[in-house]
Design an enzyme around this catalytic site. Structure first.
Site, PDB file in Angstrom:
ATOM      1  N   HIS A 159       0.866  -1.188   0.000  1.00  0.00           N
ATOM      2  CA  HIS A 159       0.000   0.000   0.000  1.00  0.00           C
ATOM      3  C   HIS A 159       0.904   1.241   0.000  1.00  0.00           C
ATOM      4  O   HIS A 159       1.963   1.228   0.635  1.00  0.00           O
ATOM      5  CB  HIS A 159      -0.839   0.072   1.290  1.00  0.00           C
ATOM      6  CG  HIS A 159      -2.133  -0.687   1.268  1.00  0.00           C
ATOM      7  ND1 HIS A 159      -2.604  -1.364   2.361  1.00  0.00           N
ATOM      8  CD2 HIS A 159      -3.079  -0.832   0.295  1.00  0.00           C
ATOM      9  CE1 HIS A 159      -3.780  -1.919   2.073  1.00  0.00           C
ATOM     10  NE2 HIS A 159      -4.092  -1.614   0.828  1.00  0.00           N
ATOM     11  N   CYS A 254      -2.552   2.920   9.236  1.00  0.00           N
ATOM     12  CA  CYS A 254      -3.646   2.074   8.728  1.00  0.00           C
ATOM     13  C   CYS A 254      -4.776   1.958   9.717  1.00  0.00           C
ATOM     14  O   CYS A 254      -5.879   1.567   9.330  1.00  0.00           O
ATOM     15  CB  CYS A 254      -3.224   0.644   8.467  1.00  0.00           C
ATOM     16  SG  CYS A 254      -1.655   0.387   7.788  1.00  0.00           S
TER      17      CYS A 254
HETATM   18  N1  ARG Z   1      -4.107  -7.144   6.585  1.00  0.00           N
HETATM   19  C1  ARG Z   1      -4.501  -5.939   5.945  1.00  0.00           C
HETATM   20  C2  ARG Z   1      -4.468  -6.123   4.442  1.00  0.00           C
HETATM   21  O1  ARG Z   1      -3.590  -6.809   3.973  1.00  0.00           O
HETATM   22  C3  ARG Z   1      -3.625  -4.805   6.391  1.00  0.00           C
HETATM   23  C4  ARG Z   1      -4.043  -3.479   5.856  1.00  0.00           C
HETATM   24  C5  ARG Z   1      -3.078  -2.382   6.197  1.00  0.00           C
HETATM   25  N2  ARG Z   1      -3.575  -1.116   5.762  1.00  0.00           N
HETATM   26  C6  ARG Z   1      -2.873  -0.137   5.196  1.00  0.00           C
HETATM   27  N3  ARG Z   1      -3.474   0.971   4.931  1.00  0.00           N
HETATM   28  N4  ARG Z   1      -1.624  -0.275   4.876  1.00  0.00           N
HETATM   29  O2  ARG Z   1      -5.292  -5.640   3.717  1.00  0.00           O
END
Ligand code: ARG
Length: 268
Positions: A159, A254
């Site tokens: 991300h 997050c």
């Molecule tokens: N386990 C989640 C996923 O893989 C973690 C999300 C983390 N969020 C972020 N904005 N980086 O989707």
């Protein structure tokens, strides 16, 4: 924010998540409560809480709910079915709070603030692992702003908010190794100043920081050189233990989605 009542490593959708490496529910809750208390009691930030839901272990990562613009939530179209199940819950909650809901074309994946961060008036959109590049046109139309798509190339930084963090004054903290050459050039061009971090700091998710005014909140254990660099820029650095969330590929940023101030106060 969303209390991690049902948070767990229940599937593997990024390289951080390993079913063999479960998160401790008690420790996760304690770490989340400490972050919540820090933001509300110490930094006096108003936080609205989304109700946790059984069977939605990643709902606690509210940055992925969508992207807020004025009274509208541009709702995420999650990449993986495991998280697509969050979509109706998110949509219901935001409608109840008085937001309009905007959808991107169903063919485009988009994971909200996880992949879309403002640098001044420009929205930087990270694509490849979770969001699709063509989403940038629909976003630009909805936002009436310039949207710059940048490709992510390292699946540990899947991300945008895992490798890029806007700072006050249109500066940015970032891990250049997560971007290709074009993306690096774009970011160097739009940011007034870029602070590159080492892979070691990046793997501690230092870019996944909550920035509020001059305060920056992140997972503990960053290098002293990075801490000094941030302090020299006038930032107060707060390190909290968020280790249980790193196991799912997330950290401070997050766990929160930014709302316009008039929407954050809890209703009686
Ligand atoms: N386990 C989640 C996923 O893989 C973690 C999300 C983390 N969020 C972020 N904005 N980086 O989707």
């Amino acid at each position: 924010m969303c209390r991690p009542t049902y948070y767990a490593i229940a599937y593997e959708i990024n390289p951080w998540m390993r079913l063999r490496r479960p998160a401790s529910p008690r420790r996760a809750l304690r770490q989340w409560e400490a972050l919540y208390r820090f933001l509300t009691a110490r930094l006096k930030i108003q936080v609205r809480l989304l109700a946790p839901a059984r069977g939605l272990p990643d709902l606690t990562f509210t940055a992925n709910a969508g992207l807020i613009t004025d009274r509208t939530l541009i709702r995420s179209n999650f990449r993986y079915p495991q998280r697509q199940r969050e979509e109706p819950t998110i949509e219901r909650a935001f409608r109840r709070w008085g937001f309009r809901i905007a959808h991107l074309p169903a063919a485009f994946r988009f994971e909200g603030e996880g992949d879309a961060l403002w640098l001044g008036d420009t929205l930087v959109l990270g694509f490849r692992f979770r969001s699709d590049a063509p989403a940038h046109e629909s976003l630009a139309r909805l936002l009436k702003r310039e949207v710059l798509p940048v490709e992510l190339k390292d699946d540990r930084f899947y991300h945008l908010d895992t490798c890029f963090c806007p700072l006050p004054g249109f500066a940015a903290l970032w891990y250049p190794g997560a971007f290709d050459r074009y993306g690096r050039r774009v970011i160097e061009q739009v940011a007034t100043e870029t602070i590159p971090v080492s892979r070691t700091d990046a793997l501690k998710f230092c870019c996944n920081a909550i920035v509020a005014g001059r305060e920056i909140v992140l997972h503990r254990g960053i290098s002293s050189s990075l801490r000094r660099r941030l302090e020299r820029r006038g930032l107060a650095v707060h390190e909290l233990d968020l280790s249980e969330f790193l196991k799912a590929g997330g950290s401070a940023k997050c766990l929160a989605l930014r709302l316009p101030s008039r929407y954050t106060a809890p209703r009686a």
